[in-house]
Write an enzyme that holds these catalytic residues in place. Structure first.
Site, short mmCIF file in Angstrom:
data_model
loop_
_atom_site.label_atom_id
_atom_site.label_comp_id
_atom_site.label_asym_id
_atom_site.label_seq_id
_atom_site.Cartn_x
_atom_site.Cartn_y
_atom_site.Cartn_z
N CYS A 120 11.66 1.71 4.14
CA CYS A 120 11.72 0.48 3.35
C CYS A 120 13.13 -0.07 3.47
O CYS A 120 14.04 0.62 3.94
CB CYS A 120 11.36 0.74 1.89
SG CYS A 120 10.92 -0.80 1.03
N CYS A 122 14.61 -1.81 0.69
CA CYS A 122 15.17 -2.20 -0.62
C CYS A 122 16.43 -1.42 -1.02
O CYS A 122 17.27 -1.95 -1.72
CB CYS A 122 14.12 -2.16 -1.71
SG CYS A 122 13.35 -0.56 -1.94
N LYS A 195 -0.15 -0.27 -2.73
CA LYS A 195 1.01 -0.05 -3.59
C LYS A 195 1.09 -1.21 -4.58
O LYS A 195 1.20 -2.37 -4.18
CB LYS A 195 2.28 0.02 -2.75
CG LYS A 195 3.55 0.15 -3.58
CD LYS A 195 4.75 0.42 -2.72
CE LYS A 195 6.02 0.44 -3.56
NZ LYS A 195 7.20 0.70 -2.76
N ARG A 205 14.10 3.37 -9.40
CA ARG A 205 15.05 2.32 -9.01
C ARG A 205 16.45 2.63 -9.53
O ARG A 205 17.43 2.25 -8.91
CB ARG A 205 14.54 0.96 -9.49
CG ARG A 205 13.32 0.54 -8.69
CD ARG A 205 12.79 -0.81 -9.09
NE ARG A 205 11.48 -1.03 -8.48
CZ ARG A 205 10.69 -2.04 -8.78
NH1 ARG A 205 11.07 -2.94 -9.67
NH2 ARG A 205 9.53 -2.17 -8.18
N ARG A 217 8.82 -7.95 -7.43
CA ARG A 217 8.14 -7.64 -6.17
C ARG A 217 6.68 -8.16 -6.14
O ARG A 217 5.89 -7.72 -5.33
CB ARG A 217 8.15 -6.13 -5.92
CG ARG A 217 9.54 -5.49 -5.93
CD ARG A 217 9.58 -4.29 -5.00
NE ARG A 217 10.61 -3.32 -5.30
CZ ARG A 217 11.91 -3.49 -5.04
NH1 ARG A 217 12.34 -4.63 -4.50
NH2 ARG A 217 12.78 -2.53 -5.31
N GLU A 233 -6.71 -3.74 1.75
CA GLU A 233 -5.38 -3.31 2.21
C GLU A 233 -5.48 -2.01 3.01
O GLU A 233 -4.84 -1.85 4.05
CB GLU A 233 -4.46 -3.07 1.01
CG GLU A 233 -3.77 -4.32 0.46
CD GLU A 233 -2.60 -4.77 1.34
OE1 GLU A 233 -2.38 -4.20 2.42
OE2 GLU A 233 -1.91 -5.72 0.94
N LYS A 248 -0.58 4.15 -4.92
CA LYS A 248 0.63 4.33 -5.72
C LYS A 248 0.71 3.24 -6.77
O LYS A 248 0.52 2.08 -6.41
CB LYS A 248 1.82 4.24 -4.77
CG LYS A 248 3.16 4.33 -5.43
CD LYS A 248 4.24 4.16 -4.41
CE LYS A 248 5.56 4.10 -5.16
NZ LYS A 248 6.63 3.65 -4.36
N SER A 274 7.80 8.02 -10.43
CA SER A 274 8.91 8.40 -11.31
C SER A 274 8.61 8.16 -12.79
O SER A 274 8.94 8.98 -13.64
CB SER A 274 10.18 7.66 -10.88
OG SER A 274 9.98 6.26 -10.92
N TYR A 313 7.27 14.53 -8.39
CA TYR A 313 8.54 15.12 -8.80
C TYR A 313 8.30 16.45 -9.51
O TYR A 313 9.24 17.16 -9.82
CB TYR A 313 9.31 14.13 -9.69
CG TYR A 313 9.53 12.81 -8.95
CD1 TYR A 313 10.55 12.69 -8.01
CD2 TYR A 313 8.67 11.73 -9.12
CE1 TYR A 313 10.72 11.53 -7.28
CE2 TYR A 313 8.83 10.56 -8.40
CZ TYR A 313 9.87 10.47 -7.48
OH TYR A 313 10.01 9.31 -6.76
C1 PBG Z 1 10.68 1.64 -2.07
C2 PBG Z 1 9.99 2.61 -2.96
C3 PBG Z 1 9.83 2.58 -4.35
C4 PBG Z 1 9.19 3.77 -4.71
C5 PBG Z 1 8.95 4.46 -3.53
N1 PBG Z 1 9.42 3.72 -2.46
C6 PBG Z 1 10.31 1.60 -5.35
C7 PBG Z 1 9.75 0.25 -5.40
O1 PBG Z 1 8.85 -0.14 -4.66
O2 PBG Z 1 10.28 -0.49 -6.23
C8 PBG Z 1 8.86 4.20 -6.10
C9 PBG Z 1 8.71 5.67 -6.29
C10 PBG Z 1 8.71 6.14 -7.69
O3 PBG Z 1 8.74 5.36 -8.67
O4 PBG Z 1 8.69 7.36 -7.87
N2 PBG Z 1 10.04 0.44 -1.86
#
Ligand code: PBG
Length: 324
Positions: A120, A122, A195, A205, A217, A233, A248, A274, A313
């Site tokens: 990614c 970001c 996602k 983040r 996003r 998708e 996700k 997370s 996690y």
């Molecule tokens: C990157 C990404 C994110 C997560 C995994 N890859 C953050 C997002 O899309 O903002 C989130 C993982 C998590 O919350 O554990 N794009």
């Protein structure tokens, strides 16, 4: 057959019977541990909202990964926190970027542990979006080339699998092409296919310094209200060459996991993100729930919904629990 002839409790009366009729199993083989790599030496910065997780410099990252490997966890998912950010996310596809260096170290020290890299932009863009920004828009097609370059540099560093999480249209095909053109036909793609634009990513983040500096996003991640779109998708990503597909977050989207499982026969992953982890830890700390039991119940529920593998996690704690 009705009560009193049929008594479901007959088969619940002892642990042996319960084990015999258990429909879903959770194994250490199903777990993937996310790890955060940062530059430096001896660095182990605690992530406040994710107790037990740290931003780790490569030396400490290898230690954490070794622990996972010793417990029988088959794979880690690697995220990088670069030293500097810029509009074109050059740190993401730098040959000596943090993920590339961490991947080389992991493959050198623990060759049998599979390294999956999150692809990614970001964490690497100064604006914090997952693609190239044009005005106030995220430019889909201009982002594809950078994502493909990123995946290629991860694979060249030795990544066993690459995992695009950006949600740009067409990125799986672009990544498959560039890998194939570079004789990396055996590197599979785990696609974050469905996602959602979720508030459950908050702690991540903070950990990865990847919050967008403006806007959100919603123009690329999925609307939480949609299920049929998730199927589209997923089908798109499979047609483009995905080897494993992912839903996700996991817990608020068990229906989506189930739906995809019914429709699709590819290996299915779910990301227990997370925020899902942080909520359990916070409630446990307050003394409001039994954290260990909630963890195991969460993981079995994600498996029961249809996921083959879970990014979580909780991976180390769950593996310890499964071993005990
Ligand atoms: C990157 C990404 C994110 C997560 C995994 N890859 C953050 C997002 O899309 O903002 C989130 C993982 C998590 O919350 O554990 N794009």
């Amino acid at each position: 057959m009705l009560f009193p002839d049929y008594r479901p409790r007959r088969l619940r009366q002892n642990a042996a019977f319960r084990r015999m009729i258990r429909e879903t199993k959770l194994s250490t083989d199903d777990l993937i541990l996310p790890l955060f790599a940062i530059n430096g030496k001896g660095v182990k910065n605690p992530i406040d909202s994710m107790p037990g997780h740290y931003q780790l410099s490569i030396d400490n990252l290898v230690k954490a990964a070794s622990k996972a490997h010793e417990l029988g966890i088959p794979a880690v998912m690697l995220f990088g926190i670069p030293e500097k950010k810029d509009p074109l996310a050059t740190g993401a596809y730098d040959k000596n970027g943090i993920v590339q260096n961490a991947t080389r170290a992991l493959k050198d020290k623990i060759p049998d542990l599979a390294v999956i890299t999150d692809v990614c932009l970001c964490q690497y863009t100064d604006h914090g979006h997952c693609g190239v920004v044009e005005g106030d828009m995220i430019d889909n097609d201009a982002s594809l080339d950078l994502l493909a370059k990123t995946a290629l540099s991860h694979a060249r560093a030795g990544a066993d699998m690459v995992a695009p999480s950006d949600m740009m249209d067409g990125r799986v095909a672009e990544i498959r092409n560039i890998l194939d053109e570079n004789d990396l036909i055996n590197v599979p793609i785990l696609s974050y296919a469905a996602k959602y634009c979720s508030a459950f990513y908050g702690p991540f983040r903070d950990a990865a310094h990847s919050a967008p500096k403006f806007g959100d996003r919603r123009t690329y991640q999925m609307d939480p209200a949609n299920a049929l779109e998730a199927v589209r998708e997923v089908i798109l990503d499979i047609e483009e060459g995905a080897d494993i597909i992912m839903v996700k977050p996991a817990l608020p989207y068990l229906d989506i996991i189930h739906l995809i499982r019914e429709e699709i026969d590819l290996p299915l992953a779910a990301y227990n993100v997370s925020g899902e982890f942080a909520m359990v830890k916070a409630a446990e700390k307050m003394g409001w729930v039994d954290g260990k039991r909630v963890m195991m119940e969460t993981l079995i529920a994600i498996r029961r919904a249809g996921a083959d593998m879970i990014l979580t996690y909780f991976a180390l704690e769950a593996a310890e629990e499964l071993r005990a």
